[in-house]
Design an enzyme around this catalytic site. Structure first.
Site, mmCIF file in Angstrom:
data_model
loop_
_atom_site.group_PDB
_atom_site.id
_atom_site.type_symbol
_atom_site.label_atom_id
_atom_site.label_comp_id
_atom_site.label_asym_id
_atom_site.label_seq_id
_atom_site.Cartn_x
_atom_site.Cartn_y
_atom_site.Cartn_z
ATOM 1 N N ASP A 55 5.545 -3.661 6.471
ATOM 2 C CA ASP A 55 5.484 -2.268 5.983
ATOM 3 C C ASP A 55 4.891 -1.364 7.057
ATOM 4 O O ASP A 55 5.410 -0.271 7.332
ATOM 5 C CB ASP A 55 4.582 -2.158 4.727
ATOM 6 C CG ASP A 55 5.013 -3.042 3.576
ATOM 7 O OD1 ASP A 55 5.303 -2.524 2.506
ATOM 8 O OD2 ASP A 55 5.057 -4.281 3.756
ATOM 9 N N THR A 127 7.786 -4.607 -1.763
ATOM 10 C CA THR A 127 6.870 -5.446 -0.971
ATOM 11 C C THR A 127 6.438 -6.691 -1.734
ATOM 12 O O THR A 127 6.365 -7.793 -1.166
ATOM 13 C CB THR A 127 5.625 -4.634 -0.552
ATOM 14 O OG1 THR A 127 6.063 -3.502 0.194
ATOM 15 C CG2 THR A 127 4.685 -5.457 0.297
HETATM 16 MG MG MG Z 1 6.943 0.478 0.316
#
Ligand code: MG
Ligand code: AMP
Ligand code: MG
Length: 317
Positions: A55, A127
């Site tokens: 990320d 995620t």
């Molecule tokens: Mg995200």
């Protein structure tokens, strides 16, 4: 207007074309980090709100490239800003994807200038699922808004085809509001059933009450806002219903742009349009309701039960 201005590509379309290439680079970075095996997981607000090195790096790549190519944009990313210089090989020199120019830019978007554009970046959507190996739930989202509305969007699926290693890996789809889409084959959902997609990892009592009231034939509980809107675009579900706060503007901007480019809709749970100006609250506090092209959005709005609506009242209302 000079000749060169008349023939030049509108800013929205140029940012979209560049974002396609930039999302491709971010997807390579994500795949590389997973291959290397050290995800560097951090909990943000809790166990269901994670961040990984993928990320962080994907966002640095996207923001650095957009800011380099379009210094006047407002860019809002999910992760904390990080202005450290990026490695040279993260810089995308290949310009814009030429397919972006083949979409017809509608008149309402042609006059928008770079400084009027707000770009919403979710460098890695899904995620939680990424950390659990549900790789097809992961997307990279770059949403391009102007005048508070989504104007164009890019969705990269870094692991498209990952279970079919002999096929090309990953793909990027994009769309321009009023100008069409590219990178995939839109399909309509089946006419004789009601399939609703929703969260896999952020369910609540309200989320479940809303689903039950809709009496779906099937519920697809999967990760990611980008992934769920892809299910609508490819005819796998009729509606995406999330009767809870939690989803943010960077989750919905790019998907909404592409969905509306095809005639679908994405609103809050009350059927009210979301706004994407630079000053808006990041949280979609009144939930998310999206429907595939050809599906009656209002039917879903009307069938959300009163207690769910009351539980997700707008602050001003
Ligand atoms: Mg995200
Ligand atoms: P989901 O449908 O659960 O995969 O969520 C779609 C997007 O909204 C993802 O980026 C999630 O991280 C985010 N999201 C939804 N609910 C929450 C929550 N309760 N806390 C943090 N993020 C959330
Ligand atoms: Mg997200």
């Amino acid at each position: 207007m000079s000749g060169s201005e008349m023939t030049s590509v509108p800013a929205v379309q140029r940012v979209m074309g560049a974002s396609v290439r930039i999302a491709d680079r971010a997807a390579e970075i994500i795949r590389g980090i997973l291959r290397a095996g050290d995800l560097g997981i951090v909990q943000k607000t809790g166990i269901n709100d994670l961040q990984t090195e993928a990320d962080r790096s994907a966002q640095r790549c996207i923001v650095a490239n957009l800011a380099r190519q379009f210094p006047r944009l407002t860019i809002i990313g999910e992760e904390e800003p990080d202005d450290r210089p990026v490695p040279d090989d993260w810089i995308v020199e290949s310009g814009a994807d030429p397919r972006a120019e083949t979409l017809q830019c509608p008149e309402g978007l042609t006059g928008i200038t770079e400084d009027q554009i707000v770009v919403w970046v979710d460098p890695l959507d899904g995620t939680k699922e990424f950390t659990q190996g549900l790789l097809d739930h992961v997307t990279v989202l770059i949403g391009i808004a102007a005048g508070g509305e989504p104007a164009a969007g890019v969705i990269n699926q870094p692991y498209f085809n990952y279970q079919h290693p002999s096929e090309p890996q990953g793909r990027t789809i994009f769309g321009l509001r009023g100008g069409g889409v590219a990178g995939f084959e839109p399909r309509a959902p089946p006419a004789d059933s009601r399939i609703v997609t929703t969260t896999r990892s952020h369910s609540t009592g309200l989320v479940q009450s809303a689903l039950q009231a809709l009496q779906p034939d099937q519920v697809l509980a999967v990760g990611g806002a980008g992934h769920k809107v892809m299910l609508l675009l490819e005819g796998r579900a009729h509606a995406y219903v999330f009767a809870s706060p939690g989803c943010k503007k960077w989750d919905t901007c790019a998907p909404e742009a592409i969905l509306t480019a095809l005639g679908g809709r994405l609103t809050d749970i009350h059927g009210v349009q979301l706004r994407y100006g630079a000053d808006v609250q990041h949280m979609n506090a009144t939930g998310v309701l999206a429907t595939a092209p050809g599906v009656e959005h209002d039917w879903y709005v009307q069938h959300i039960p009163a207690d769910v609506r009351d539980g997700l009242k707008p602050k001003s209302g």
